[in-house]
Scaffold this active site. Structure first.
Site, short mmCIF file in Angstrom:
data_model
loop_
_atom_site.label_atom_id
_atom_site.label_comp_id
_atom_site.label_asym_id
_atom_site.label_seq_id
_atom_site.Cartn_x
_atom_site.Cartn_y
_atom_site.Cartn_z
CG ASN A 280 -2.16 -0.89 0.96
OD1 ASN A 280 -2.98 -0.62 0.09
ND2 ASN A 280 -2.27 -1.96 1.73
NE ARG B 18 4.17 -0.74 18.92
CZ ARG B 18 4.37 -1.75 19.78
NH1 ARG B 18 4.87 -2.88 19.37
NH2 ARG B 18 4.08 -1.60 21.04
CB ILE C 112 -2.20 5.18 17.17
CG1 ILE C 112 -1.88 4.74 15.73
CG2 ILE C 112 -1.77 6.63 17.40
CD1 ILE C 112 -0.45 4.92 15.30
CG HIS D 254 -9.13 -4.21 9.94
ND1 HIS D 254 -8.04 -4.57 10.71
CD2 HIS D 254 -10.06 -5.18 10.12
CE1 HIS D 254 -8.31 -5.71 11.33
NE2 HIS D 254 -9.53 -6.10 10.99
#
Length: 196
Positions: free
Chosen positions: A13, A90, A92, A108
Site C-alpha cells: 500500500n 501497533r 496508536i 483493515h
C-alpha cells in the site's frame, strides 16, 4: 499538507501511495515513512522513492510511552498534518491520537466490526464465512473501532486458499484505500483553504 505513512511490513500500500504522490494524484507531500521494523521491506521501498525514513522499535526506546513520545516529537518537528496507516501493526497511543485527532486513517482487511485485530483474513477463512471485506476507518483509542469511512465486501470462494483470498483482499485494498484517502485530503485542503 505534509503526510506521514506508518507501516510495519512489505509496503504494497505504501508503494501505491508513494507513486500517487510522485505523480501529484494526491494532494500534499509524502514527507515521512515511520516503520517499527528496521529491516522491513517497506523501508527499502521508501528509500527507492526518496521518502525520508524513521525506524526504531519499542525495545530501543525502553517503554511504549517513550516510543510514542519519540514518534510524536518527530511528527511535530516535520510539521506532519495527516497520518496514513498502511499495514502498521501497533496500536496508536493517546499522545499521538490527541495531537492528530481526526487525522489518522487505517485500512483493515475485514468488514469491521467483524474480525478486528490481527490475522483477520485467516480468521474469516477458518470460520468458513461466505465473505469478508475491507474497511477504511479513522483511528481512535480502541482496536479497529474508530468511525468507518468506507467498506467493501470480498467473497470467500469455495475453492479458495488463504493466499488466494489474501491476494483478492489486497487488490480491493489497493483500489479502495487511495480513493478514500484522496477524498479526505482534498476535503482537508479545501477546508484549510477556506479558513485562510
Amino acid at each position: 499538507m505534509k503526510i506521514a505513512i506508518f507501516a510495519s511490513g512489505n509496503g504494497s500500500n505504501f508503494e501505491i501511495f508513494a507513486q500517487m504522490f510522485e505523480k501529484h494524484q494526491l494532494p500534499g507531500e509524502l514527507t515521512l515513512l515511520f516503520c517499527d521494523h528496521p529491516n522491513a521491506n517497506v523501508v527499502a521501498r521508501a528509500r527507492r522513492h526518496q521518502v525520508p525514513v524513521e525506524t526504531f522499535t519499542v525495545k530501543e526506546c525502553g517503554t511504549k510511552v517513550q516510543y510514542e513520545e519519540k514518534i510524536l516529537k518527530i511528527l511535530l518537528s516535520q510539521k506532519i498534518d495527516f497520518i496514513i496507516l498502511a499495514g502498521y501493526l501497533r496500536v496508536i497511543g493517546n499522545k499521538i491520537l490527541q495531537h492528530f485527532e481526526g487525522r489518522i486513517v487505517n485500512l483493515h482487511p475485514a468488514y469491521l466490526p467483524e474480525y478486528p485485530g490481527l490475522h483477520s483474513i485467516e480468521r474469516a477463512f477458518t470460520d468458513k464465512k461466505e465473505e469478508t471485506g475491507v474497511t477504511v476507518h479513522y483511528v481512535d483509542a480502541g482496536l479497529d473501532s474508530g468511525p468507518i469511512i468506507a467498506q467493501c465486501r470480498v467473497p470467500i470462494l469455495k475453492d479458495d486458499t488463504v493466499s488466494e483470498l489474501e491476494k483478492r483482499i489486497h487488490e480491493r485494498e489497493h483500489q479502495l484505500y487511495p480513493q478514500v484517502v484522496k477524498k479526505i485530503l482534498q476535503d482537508l485542503q479545501q477546508k484549510e483553504g477556506n479558513e485562510k
